[in-house]
Structure formats: C-alpha cells, structure tokens
Design a protein around this motif. Structure first.
Motif: not given
Ligand code: GLU
Length: 503
Positions: A415, A418-420, A503
């Motif tokens: 977390d 950055d998710h992307n 994720s």
C-alpha cells in the motif's frame, strides 16, 4: 593433588551413566570432559553402565546414551560394546558377585554390619529427628548388635541391608581437581550408610568404589551434585584399605533467568541431546558449546574443533563457578558452524532430519512428497545458509516455499507504493515469464528483473519490494532470482496474478 596434571601417565577415566533417562545436557557435559581428559593425556576412556537402580531404569535409556554420545563425537575405548577381558563386564548388574565379595570382607572385619530396621522404623526415626531440629541421620541402632538379635530379626522374616560404620569425628578430605581442598566430617554425613540394599543390590556409593578400583580408574570427573557422595566413597576406600583416585567435580549447568540449577521444569531450554539433534543443531557446534560449560581456554576465541579442544584441554582451567546456559551463544555457535558447511553436506543433514521425522516440521516436509526434494532443500540451503541458526529453519522454509500459493500473503505491505507502478512491474514480469520458450531449462531471472526495470523504468526499492512480496510474502527477502528457481513457471504466474489482483 599429588601429581602435576600436565605430566599425567596411564590415565583411565570413565563416564558412568545410569540408564534412568535419556542423554541429558548435564550427562553430556560429564561425558565430554572425561573424553577430553582421556584424549588429551592419551589415556583410556571407559563407558560403564550403572544400572543397579533397576526400578528407575527406563527402556532405551542405555541405547539413548550410546546413540547420542556417538552423535556428539564422543567415543570410548572400553565399554559394554568393547569389553577388555581384564575389566569386563561393564554393566553393574552383571558385577553383583564382585561387590558382594567386598561386602563380606567388610562384614568380617566388623567395619560393616547388618541393619534390620524396617522402612516404617526408619521413617519414624527421621521424622522425630526433623521435629527436634536435628539433621536426618541413621542413629546406628543396629551397630554392634548381638548374634541373637540378628537371628530374632531373621526369624521375623526381616531382610537386612548392610551399612558401613563411620568412625566418629573423622575427616574425609581430598584435593579436588576443580574445587581445590574439600573436607567433610564423618559426624555430618548422615550416619552409617547403606552399601548393600536388602534386595542384595549394592548402592551407588559402594558399587562405584569397587568398579573404579577394579577398573584402575585414575581420575573421576563428575557433576558437582555428587560432591557429598565423595566422602562416603572415600570412607569405603579407607575401610577396604585402598587408595582412592583423584576427584574433580564439574560445575553444574544453571538457568541464567532463575539463577538456579537447570531443571526439567525449565521448558524453554532443551534438555536432551536428541532434541538438539532433531532441531538441527550440529553435533560439532553442540560439542564446542558444551566444552565451554564449565571450562575455557586462554584467550577470547570461542570456536574450536574437537581436535583443537583435545589439544587445548587443561583441567586446571575448569571453572568453580556455575556454568550459565546461554541460548543466544548456542544459536550463534550453531550458526557459525552452519555457515562453514559445504552445501551438499548441509543438504544431506537436512534430508536426514526429514527422513528421521522426529519433529512436526520434518513430518510436514516429508508429507509434501516433493518430486525433487533434494534439489529443493539444496536451493533453500544455498539461499539461507548465512542466515539460519538451526537446520529446522531450513525445513520451515521448505514447507513455506513448497506451498507458497496457499499461504496468506499480506499484500497490504504494497500500500505504501503507487498502485499503478506496482501493477506495471508485476505485469511486465508476467509478460517476460510467459514469453519464455517452453523448453528453457534454467531461466535467467536476474536478467529478467533487469529487463523489467528497463521496460518499466522502475528501479531499486520500487522494483524489488513488489517482487519480494509477490514471490516470498515478505518485503525483506533474500536474493529473489534464487527464490524463483524453486518455482515452476505456472507457480510464478499464479503468484504474480495473485499479487496483481490483491495489490
Ligand atoms: N551413575 C552416576 C550418575 O549417573 C555416576 C556418577 C559418577 O560418575 O560417579 O550420576
């Protein structure tokens, strides 16, 4: 001591376990110091089984002693398995006639006598003494009794035990190899003591003297818990007109938390040598560790091979003060030995633990039925050799990695990124894996990670952290390209997809 220990000749020492339990760390300590003493002075090490306390003997007690001594690397020159006709047999229960012969001598000389007091009588005597604040002792009630009294007791069906008569106010002293000069007074030794029980078995304090004498034992090294037995044994030597051997009382092992003698109730400390073995402590490490429980060489160095210890051993450096059991030091010592193992040897040792199946984790590894267990274990050893403290940790890793897709990986660790970007890295890795030719035997994962970095522009922590979590469940993982070698391509893809989804 009359002789300089550095010049000792014709040394004969013995380790004399009672098979009333399995090889305990305290027993191993006695065995080890006797072994070092024997080997240092080019003497003879004897194994004698003190099995006269037949009620307390346990099945496999003797086998456990022998097996675990062998495992520790302690051997002997004479014993039940290697009898020397001059001294055999080596089981006390097979030597009863010998003891009895000496008992008769003492009875004849009036130095020992028959005691017909019953258990109830003796208990009552002790209770009375305690109540009046006296130390419990035998009051000599059958010493010097007439033939007629004895016959009357026999007629009642009473079976006598035999007691040694102690002279009054007599000093028993010796120069202990470890403790220095030790003295006991015969008035404070509990009174005349039993040397043969009513069932005809000699007591420990009697049998041990006869055996040490007949086996030409020169030096008796044993635990400190026997120190109050030694004056009794000297009394037997004196009564028989024999010279006693040198004695050395080894300090006991203490629990550093309670500052008391290590006891079976100290659950956090493993007590039996077999437990150390099953947990994946190396015998060489345990040997090294125990050698420092009650002894130390000159200098700061702590890691020594058995051969070095034999050379260095010096009984004058045995410690008078308690030996504290230091778990951290043991684990550190074991880790040092594990680091030095050749990988094939390390793998073999782990596989042996699996085959023996003595622990839950060993059984779990076995139950995995991995088609190439050896290779799997070898790879885990390669990855973790420099990190683990015991081989059971390798087995835990095997169980974990072999079932990684079923483990509950905590993806919330991702977390903070950055998710992307995380998804970009994982997807790129998946593309590379899928692009592998089906016949490629050993993919170059290091190169693949570099390629992912080039394609995504992600580097360093942002690159490795997601891959570590995806493939190991932990962000701080060992070299990931090594871990990947444990998996099939389909497992790698499954792990990536799980990570992408979560994720
Ligand atoms: N059988 C005794 C024990 O196991 C031996 C003591 C000694 O070495 O004299 O404690």
């Amino acid at each position: 001591m009359s002789e300089d220990p550095k010049l000792k000749k014709n040394v004969r020492v013995r380790y004399a376990p009672s098979p009333t339990g399995f090889l305990h760390i305290g027993n191993a300590q006695s065995a080890l110091f006797n072994f070092l003493f024997a080997r240092h002075y080019h003497g003879t090490m004897v194994l004698r089984i003190e099995d006269t306390d037949t009620k307390r003997n346990v099945p496999h007690g003797e086998d456990s002693q022998i097996e675990n001594l062998h495992w520790l690397g302690i051997d002997w020159d004479e014993g039940p398995d290697k009898p020397n006709p001059k001294y055999a047999p080596y089981h006390q229960t097979e030597r009863q006639d010998l003891y009895h012969r000496y008992i008769l001598q003492l009875l004849d000389k009036g130095l020992a006598y028959k005691d017909y007091a019953t258990e109830e009588e003796l208990t009552e005597m002790r209770d009375r003494q305690k109540a009046s604040g006296d130390a419990p002792h035998y009051d000599g009630r059958w010493y010097g009794r007439s033939e007629a009294d004895q016959q009357a007791a026999e007629a009642k069906g009473l079976k006598p035990s035999i007691r040694l008569h102690l002279p009054e106010n007599h000093e028993y002293s010796w120069d202990d190899i470890i403790k220095g000069h030790v003295t006991f007074n015969s008035d404070n030794m509990g009174g005349d003591f039993i040397i043969e029980k009513s069932n005809g078995m000699p007591t420990y304090n009697f049998a041990v003297v006869i055996d040490d004498y007949l086996m030409d034992i020169t030096d008796v090294l044993r635990g400190d818990d026997h120190i109050a037995n030694t004056p009794k044994q000297i009394a037997v030597y004196e009564a028989l007109g024999l010279k006693h051997p040198n004695f050395g009382h080894i300090t006991l092992i203490y629990n550093p938390k309670t500052r008391k003698k290590l006891s079976k109730r100290d659950k956090e400390t493993l007590q039996f040598i077999s437990q150390y073995k099953n947990q994946g402590y190396l015998s060489e490490a345990i040997f090294n560790f125990i050698a420092f429980l009650g002894w130390s060489p000159v200098g700061e160095k702590e890691i020594f091979s058995k051969e070095e210890l034999i050379k260095l051993y010096d009984p004058t450096r045995m410690s008078k003060s308690p030996a504290y059991f230091d778990q951290q030091k043991l684990d550190w010592t074991n880790a040092e030995y594990i680091k030095k193992l050749d990988l094939d040897d390390m793998t073999n040792r782990v596989l042996e633990l699996v085959t023996e199946g003595q622990t839950d984790v060993a059984k779990q590894v076995e139950a995995l039925k991995l088609p190439d267990l050896r290779e799997f274990v070898y790879q885990i050893c390669r990855i973790y050799q420099s990190e683990v403290h015991k081989l059971s940790e390798i087995m835990e890793k095997v169980v974990y990695y072999a079932q990684i897709t079923k483990s509950h990986i905590d993806y919330t660790q991702l977390d903070i990124f950055d998710h992307n970007e995380v998804v970009k890295v994982l997807k790129s890795f998946e593309d590379h894996v899928k692009a592998l030719k089906p016949d490629v035997a050993a993919p170059d994962f290091k190169e693949m990670i570099q390629a992912v970095s080039r394609d995504t522009g992600v580097k360093g922590r942002n690159l490795y952290f997601p891959l570590n979590v995806a493939f190991t469940g932990s962000h701080s993982a060992p070299e990931i390209d090594q871990v990947l070698k444990l998996y099939s391509i389909s497992t790698i893809i499954e792990l990536l997809e799980m990570a992408i989804k979560n994720s």
